[in-house]
Write an enzyme that holds these catalytic residues in place. Structure first.
Site, PDB file in Angstrom:
ATOM      1  N   THR A  17       0.830  -1.212   0.000  1.00 27.37           N
ATOM      2  CA  THR A  17       0.000   0.000   0.000  1.00 27.37           C
ATOM      3  C   THR A  17       0.864   1.262   0.000  1.00 27.37           C
ATOM      4  O   THR A  17       0.680   2.164  -0.823  1.00 27.37           O
ATOM      5  CB  THR A  17      -0.894   0.012   1.272  1.00 27.37           C
ATOM      6  OG1 THR A  17      -1.635  -1.205   1.294  1.00 27.37           O
ATOM      7  CG2 THR A  17      -1.835   1.186   1.293  1.00 27.37           C
ATOM      8  N   ARG A  50       6.107  -9.347  -4.984  1.00 20.98           N
ATOM      9  CA  ARG A  50       5.272  -9.687  -6.138  1.00 20.98           C
ATOM     10  C   ARG A  50       4.999  -8.428  -6.961  1.00 20.98           C
ATOM     11  O   ARG A  50       5.151  -7.305  -6.465  1.00 20.98           O
ATOM     12  CB  ARG A  50       3.952 -10.334  -5.710  1.00 20.98           C
ATOM     13  CG  ARG A  50       3.054  -9.484  -4.850  1.00 20.98           C
ATOM     14  CD  ARG A  50       1.890 -10.284  -4.319  1.00 20.98           C
ATOM     15  NE  ARG A  50       2.308 -11.182  -3.269  1.00 20.98           N
ATOM     16  CZ  ARG A  50       2.376 -10.825  -1.966  1.00 20.98           C
ATOM     17  NH1 ARG A  50       2.039  -9.613  -1.603  1.00 20.98           N
ATOM     18  NH2 ARG A  50       2.785 -11.667  -1.045  1.00 20.98           N
ATOM     19  N   GLU A 131       9.149  10.991   8.611  1.00 24.03           N
ATOM     20  CA  GLU A 131       7.865  11.678   8.816  1.00 24.03           C
ATOM     21  C   GLU A 131       6.684  10.714   8.713  1.00 24.03           C
ATOM     22  O   GLU A 131       5.687  10.835   9.428  1.00 24.03           O
ATOM     23  CB  GLU A 131       7.710  12.792   7.763  1.00 24.03           C
ATOM     24  CG  GLU A 131       6.480  13.635   7.923  1.00 24.03           C
ATOM     25  CD  GLU A 131       6.471  14.430   9.232  1.00 24.03           C
ATOM     26  OE1 GLU A 131       7.287  15.339   9.381  1.00 24.03           O
ATOM     27  OE2 GLU A 131       5.636  14.120  10.104  1.00 24.03           O
ATOM     28  N   ASP A 203       1.063  -0.505  17.983  1.00 25.67           N
ATOM     29  CA  ASP A 203       1.398   0.482  16.946  1.00 25.67           C
ATOM     30  C   ASP A 203       1.436   1.891  17.552  1.00 25.67           C
ATOM     31  O   ASP A 203       2.361   2.665  17.279  1.00 25.67           O
ATOM     32  CB  ASP A 203       0.348   0.394  15.828  1.00 25.67           C
ATOM     33  CG  ASP A 203       0.556   1.435  14.756  1.00 25.67           C
ATOM     34  OD1 ASP A 203       1.518   1.293  13.979  1.00 25.67           O
ATOM     35  OD2 ASP A 203      -0.236   2.404  14.688  1.00 25.67           O
ATOM     36  N   LYS A 207       4.634   4.638  17.962  1.00 28.20           N
ATOM     37  CA  LYS A 207       4.579   6.046  17.540  1.00 28.20           C
ATOM     38  C   LYS A 207       4.816   6.981  18.727  1.00 28.20           C
ATOM     39  O   LYS A 207       5.517   7.987  18.606  1.00 28.20           O
ATOM     40  CB  LYS A 207       3.234   6.332  16.873  1.00 28.20           C
ATOM     41  CG  LYS A 207       3.066   5.573  15.553  1.00 28.20           C
ATOM     42  CD  LYS A 207       1.617   5.598  15.094  1.00 28.20           C
ATOM     43  CE  LYS A 207       1.434   4.867  13.767  1.00 28.20           C
ATOM     44  NZ  LYS A 207       0.026   4.662  13.425  1.00 28.20           N
TER      45      LYS A 207
HETATM   46  N1  HSE Z   1      -2.151   0.685  11.173  1.00 30.21           N
HETATM   47  C1  HSE Z   1      -1.787   2.065  11.296  1.00 30.21           C
HETATM   48  C2  HSE Z   1      -3.027   2.841  11.700  1.00 30.21           C
HETATM   49  C3  HSE Z   1      -1.273   2.545   9.977  1.00 30.21           C
HETATM   50  O1  HSE Z   1      -4.123   2.310  11.638  1.00 30.21           O
HETATM   51  O2  HSE Z   1      -2.900   3.986  12.109  1.00 30.21           O
HETATM   52  C4  HSE Z   1      -0.470   3.786  10.061  1.00 30.21           C
HETATM   53  O3  HSE Z   1       0.626   3.679  10.877  1.00 30.21           O
END
Ligand code: HSE
Length: 438
Positions: A17, A50, A131, A203, A207
């Protein structure tokens, strides 16, 4: 040094993506980008597991071996967007050793290995730009490193996982189940490959680790982030919170206190009158409280191909501009000079100060509430609001209590005693509450 007419050649490692989005954007906005950098930026080599039939890569070398991209002498800058940490760490390390600048969206890689990678890059005179690693298209890294460089940053609070925020919004507004909403977010290309990273706060912790380092000038310390997910959140608590005037958001919080730094990710009640409580769907927002500017809020798309590519290409523009001027990268990786990072202690969660939303199931008997409030008072916990709902069939009443700010240790001590009361059924639901006032 680049000469004016030379194109800068980029190798993209990972063509999902985000990689595909960056490839497309470099073509779509090629003219505007070249006007900003002073030279074209072309993709010369792609490392992909791929092929993609939605993108024309016929003029680009494509390799299955990602290290072939890194070692290609016709590649000047590596864009690492493969995700994961093991191979990505090797790719970035090899790129640095080969004297190539790196642009990455990989928050897990930086949160876990950023200290060593930045040090290596500094020794080799190259730059790692990131960034895209936090809040997708919202330029929060640039804000913390450059825009707020004159400020002392005291706190930041962010909705920094789009998938989690999408799920919470769908559950609240459309009554969707947790699983349905997660599936939709995955189909829209927002979710991580492993969705537990999104819903369990991992996640967001990656961050937050990065944001806190930039805000306070401390090394990256992922292991010290207290992390709690949204998967156990119930619609009943979302509804009671709304009744009391709050939204529940999955917040990443970093705060400087006299004792040390609070670093935590957890579901959080926020007063409805705060702007950040109106951030819905996949959107991200980061509230920064700093002196002297006060509160500033940054909002936008935090995930998806276009927004993330926007951040990657902006980094490419920065790196190319600095490179053409003969500079390795002007802004320190973690905002502060590398020898000026402080080992400020990060507080364990028991030492943080916050307010609370509590939901208790109590037997409907005289004096139960008095016992509960007595146990709270014993720990110096003051009550802000209390809501008792009518008894249901089993003769139990849900009681919702909102407290004032208290140390978590005191709250846990009070809850242990409250849960031991014979008339309190089940565990008490405890959700932290932040007023987010200046
Ligand atoms: N999986 C992350 C989100 C993608 O949903 O924010 C961006 O880091």
């Amino acid at each position: 040094m680049q000469t004016k007419q030379d194109a800068v050649r980029v190798g993209i490692v990972g063509f999902g993506t985000v990689g595909g989005g960056a490839f497309r954007l470099l073509q779509e906005n090629a003219g505007e980008i070249a006007r900003r950098t002073g030279c074209p930026i072309v993709v010369s080599h792609i490392g992909a597991r791929r092929d993609r039939d939605d993108l024309d890569t016929s003029k680009v070398k494509v390799s299955r071996d990602v290290f072939a991209v890194v070692q290609d002498p016709d590649v000047d800058i590596i864009v690492e967007v493969m995700g994961g940490t093991e191979t990505a760490r090797a790719v970035v390390t090899q790129a640095i050793l080969a004297g190539k600048h790196v642009v990455t969206a990989n928050k897990a890689l930086l949160a876990e290995f950023g200290n060593e990678l930045f040090a290596l890059a500094e020794r080799h005179g190259v730059y790692i730009a990131f960034e895209a690693a936090v809040a997708g298209g919202v330029p929060i890294i640039k804000v913390l490193r450059e825009g707020l460089a004159a400020n002392r940053i005291d706190a930041l609070a962010g909705i920094i996982n789009g998938t989690g925020n999408y799920i919470l919004t769908e559950m609240r507004e459309k009554g969707r189940s947790f699983a349905e909403a997660l599936q939709e977010a995955q189909a829209l290309g927002y979710a991580e490959a492993d969705p537990t990273f999104d819903v369990e706060g991992i996640d967001a912790a990656h961050k937050l680790t990065i944001l806190a380092s930039l805000a306070f000038g401390i090394p990256l310390q992922l292991k010290k982030v207290y992390t709690e997910g949204i998967s156990r959140l119930t619609t009943i608590d979302v509804a009671y919170a709304a009744e009391l005037g709050y939204s529940i958001k999955h917040l990443g919080l970093a705060r400087r206190t006299a004792e040390g730094i609070e670093l935590r990710v957890h579901p959080t009640l926020i007063p409805r009158e705060r702007l950040i409580s109106h951030v819905h769907g996949v959107k991200n927002a980061v509230l920064v409280q700093s002196h002297p500017v006060g509160s500033t809020l940054y909002y936008g798309a935090g995930a998806g191909a276009g927004p993330t590519a926007s951040a990657i290409v902006a980094d490419l523009v920065d790196v190319v501009r600095a490179w053409r001027e003969g500079q390795g990268g002007r802004v320190p990786h973690l905002a502060f000079q590398p020898d000026e990072l402080y080992d400020t202690p990060v507080l364990p969660v028991e030492a943080v100060h916050t307010a609370y939303y509590l939901r208790l199931q109590a037997n409907d008997r005289p004096g139960v509430l008095a016992e509960v409030t007595h146990l709270l008072a014993e720990q110096g916990i003051s009550i802000e609001a209390i809501l008792q709902k009518p008894a249901h069939a089993a003769g139990q009443v849900p009681v919702i209590i909102v407290t004032k700010v208290v140390q978590e240790r005191a709250m846990n001590a009070a809850l242990a005693k409250i849960e031991a009361l014979v008339d309190i059924v089940d565990h008490v639901v405890k959700i932290r509450l932040e007023n987010l006032d200046a």
